[in-house]
Write a protein that holds these residues in place. Sequence first.
Motif, PDB file in Angstrom:
ATOM      1  N   ALA A 263       6.108   3.873   4.340  1.00 52.21           N
ATOM      2  CA  ALA A 263       4.557   3.987   4.239  1.00 52.21           C
ATOM      3  C   ALA A 263       3.048   3.924   5.327  1.00 52.21           C
ATOM      4  CB  ALA A 263       4.031   1.814   3.864  1.00 52.21           C
ATOM      5  N   ILE A 264       4.533   3.256   6.550  1.00 53.30           N
ATOM      6  CA  ILE A 264       3.607   3.232   7.612  1.00 53.30           C
ATOM      7  C   ILE A 264       3.145   4.580   8.100  1.00 53.30           C
ATOM      8  CG2 ILE A 264       4.423   3.037  10.605  1.00 53.30           C
ATOM      9  CD1 ILE A 264       2.520   1.090   8.812  1.00 53.30           C
ATOM     10  N   CYS A 265       3.908   5.572   7.892  1.00 55.17           N
ATOM     11  CA  CYS A 265       4.299   7.399   8.727  1.00 55.17           C
ATOM     12  C   CYS A 265       3.027   7.713   7.375  1.00 55.17           C
ATOM     13  CB  CYS A 265       5.279   8.042   7.698  1.00 55.17           C
ATOM     14  SG  CYS A 265       7.070   7.532   8.949  1.00 55.17           S
ATOM     15  N   LEU A 266       2.729   7.303   6.300  1.00 56.20           N
ATOM     16  CA  LEU A 266       1.413   7.969   4.998  1.00 56.20           C
ATOM     17  C   LEU A 266       0.225   7.522   5.870  1.00 56.20           C
ATOM     18  CD1 LEU A 266       3.519   8.119   1.403  1.00 56.20           C
ATOM     19  CD2 LEU A 266       2.719   9.898   3.629  1.00 56.20           C
ATOM     20  N   ALA A 267       0.882   6.373   5.835  1.00 56.68           N
ATOM     21  CA  ALA A 267      -0.707   5.578   7.002  1.00 56.68           C
ATOM     22  C   ALA A 267      -1.484   6.375   8.237  1.00 56.68           C
ATOM     23  CB  ALA A 267      -0.667   4.388   7.103  1.00 56.68           C
ATOM     24  N   LEU A 268      -0.919   6.378   9.217  1.00 59.60           N
ATOM     25  CA  LEU A 268      -0.909   6.999  10.443  1.00 59.60           C
ATOM     26  C   LEU A 268      -0.573   8.828   9.699  1.00 59.60           C
ATOM     27  CD1 LEU A 268       2.612   6.219  12.266  1.00 59.60           C
ATOM     28  CD2 LEU A 268       0.159   5.273  12.611  1.00 59.60           C
ATOM     29  N   LEU A 269      -0.095   9.492   8.967  1.00 59.89           N
ATOM     30  CA  LEU A 269      -0.222  10.593   8.445  1.00 59.89           C
ATOM     31  C   LEU A 269      -2.474  10.752   7.770  1.00 59.89           C
ATOM     32  CD1 LEU A 269       0.146  13.588   7.941  1.00 59.89           C
ATOM     33  CD2 LEU A 269       1.007  13.092   5.451  1.00 59.89           C
ATOM     34  N   MET A 270      -2.194   9.533   7.312  1.00 62.90           N
ATOM     35  CA  MET A 270      -3.389   9.415   6.318  1.00 62.90           C
ATOM     36  C   MET A 270      -4.763   9.190   8.226  1.00 62.90           C
ATOM     37  SD  MET A 270      -3.404   7.702   2.648  1.00 62.90           S
ATOM     38  CE  MET A 270      -2.642   6.603   3.381  1.00 62.90           C
ATOM     39  N   LEU A 271      -4.822   8.654   8.541  1.00 63.41           N
ATOM     40  CA  LEU A 271      -5.593   8.572   9.834  1.00 63.41           C
ATOM     41  C   LEU A 271      -5.278   9.864  10.773  1.00 63.41           C
ATOM     42  CD1 LEU A 271      -4.409   4.878  11.452  1.00 63.41           C
ATOM     43  CD2 LEU A 271      -6.722   5.935  10.465  1.00 63.41           C
TER      44      LEU A 271
ATOM     45  N   LEU B 250      -9.308   2.615   1.858  1.00 69.90           N
ATOM     46  CA  LEU B 250      -8.640   1.843   0.963  1.00 69.90           C
ATOM     47  C   LEU B 250      -7.612   2.347   0.737  1.00 69.90           C
ATOM     48  CD1 LEU B 250      -8.450   0.436  -2.158  1.00 69.90           C
ATOM     49  CD2 LEU B 250      -9.209   2.038  -3.388  1.00 69.90           C
ATOM     50  N   PHE B 251      -6.862   3.420   1.035  1.00 67.35           N
ATOM     51  CA  PHE B 251      -5.740   4.523   0.995  1.00 67.35           C
ATOM     52  C   PHE B 251      -4.985   3.814   2.328  1.00 67.35           C
ATOM     53  CE2 PHE B 251      -7.703   7.974  -1.432  1.00 67.35           C
ATOM     54  CZ  PHE B 251      -8.018   7.205  -2.437  1.00 67.35           C
ATOM     55  N   ILE B 252      -5.594   3.990   3.282  1.00 65.17           N
ATOM     56  CA  ILE B 252      -4.846   3.384   3.780  1.00 65.17           C
ATOM     57  C   ILE B 252      -4.342   2.043   3.933  1.00 65.17           C
ATOM     58  CG2 ILE B 252      -5.313   2.848   6.783  1.00 65.17           C
ATOM     59  CD1 ILE B 252      -6.742   5.143   7.239  1.00 65.17           C
ATOM     60  N   ALA B 253      -5.101   0.889   3.710  1.00 62.60           N
ATOM     61  CA  ALA B 253      -4.370  -0.619   3.120  1.00 62.60           C
ATOM     62  C   ALA B 253      -3.478  -0.499   1.962  1.00 62.60           C
ATOM     63  CB  ALA B 253      -6.072  -1.208   2.392  1.00 62.60           C
TER      64      ALA B 253
ATOM     65  N   ALA C 230      -1.328   1.531   1.848  1.00 63.16           N
ATOM     66  CA  ALA C 230      -0.106   1.866   2.332  1.00 63.16           C
ATOM     67  C   ALA C 230       0.343   0.886   3.403  1.00 63.16           C
ATOM     68  CB  ALA C 230      -0.733   3.366   3.600  1.00 63.16           C
ATOM     69  N   VAL C 231      -0.575   0.131   4.198  1.00 62.92           N
ATOM     70  CA  VAL C 231      -0.075  -0.505   4.894  1.00 62.92           C
ATOM     71  C   VAL C 231       0.231  -2.134   3.939  1.00 62.92           C
ATOM     72  CG1 VAL C 231      -0.474  -2.511   6.477  1.00 62.92           C
ATOM     73  CG2 VAL C 231      -1.569  -0.228   6.841  1.00 62.92           C
ATOM     74  N   ALA C 232      -0.408  -2.404   3.279  1.00 60.18           N
ATOM     75  CA  ALA C 232       0.641  -3.421   2.391  1.00 60.18           C
ATOM     76  C   ALA C 232       1.781  -2.941   1.664  1.00 60.18           C
ATOM     77  CB  ALA C 232      -0.922  -3.792   0.756  1.00 60.18           C
ATOM     78  N   ALA C 233       1.155  -1.857   1.187  1.00 64.72           N
ATOM     79  CA  ALA C 233       2.786  -0.839   0.686  1.00 64.72           C
ATOM     80  C   ALA C 233       3.923  -1.100   1.816  1.00 64.72           C
ATOM     81  CB  ALA C 233       2.752  -0.060   0.461  1.00 64.72           C
ATOM     82  N   ALA C 234       4.195  -1.447   3.009  1.00 67.44           N
ATOM     83  CA  ALA C 234       5.053  -1.153   3.958  1.00 67.44           C
ATOM     84  C   ALA C 234       5.092  -2.843   4.373  1.00 67.44           C
ATOM     85  CB  ALA C 234       4.348  -1.062   5.209  1.00 67.44           C
ATOM     86  N   LEU C 235       4.763  -3.794   4.085  1.00 66.70           N
ATOM     87  CA  LEU C 235       5.039  -5.173   4.117  1.00 66.70           C
ATOM     88  C   LEU C 235       6.199  -6.140   3.547  1.00 66.70           C
ATOM     89  CD1 LEU C 235       1.064  -6.614   4.349  1.00 66.70           C
ATOM     90  CD2 LEU C 235       2.820  -5.658   6.587  1.00 66.70           C
TER      91      LEU C 235
END
Length: 146
Positions: A95-103, A136-139, A141-146
């Motif tokens: 999830a964190i890697c995907l958030a970084l990829l989206m960024l 929204l998508f990054i949020a 992904a971050v929520a999925a990582a917690l």
Amino acid sequence: MVPLIALIGGFIALRLVGVAGVEALDGWQPALRGGLALMFVTTGVPHFLPSWRRDMAAMIPPAFPRPELLVMITGTLELAGAAGLLIPSLAPIAAICLALLMLAMFPANISAARRGLTLGGRPVTPIPQRTALQILFIAAAVAAAL
């Protein structure tokens, strides 16, 4: 809009399955991870379809070499991340890697909107909507990582 529908629809469907008694999905986080995985499958697969790959390659700023290869790499990362979201021990890092990829990919989306490009024969999402979706998508992904 398809990624948003996949995320929300996948989340709702999986949450209902969890409520119905499937223990592995009994909670908001497993359902969110599943919805995100569905979203990334819907966004990752087109990276390998020739006409979509060309459109996505056009989105990449000219300073980057081999745009079609970059599109295939990002598609692979999206699909690998989707798989990682479904493995509980890997889900937080995926999830964190995907958030970084989206960024990392967001500037290409902004560039494409500014240049009036199309994706799959349709205009790319305008900047204000794309920004809101990206947040929204990054949020998620971050929520999925917690």
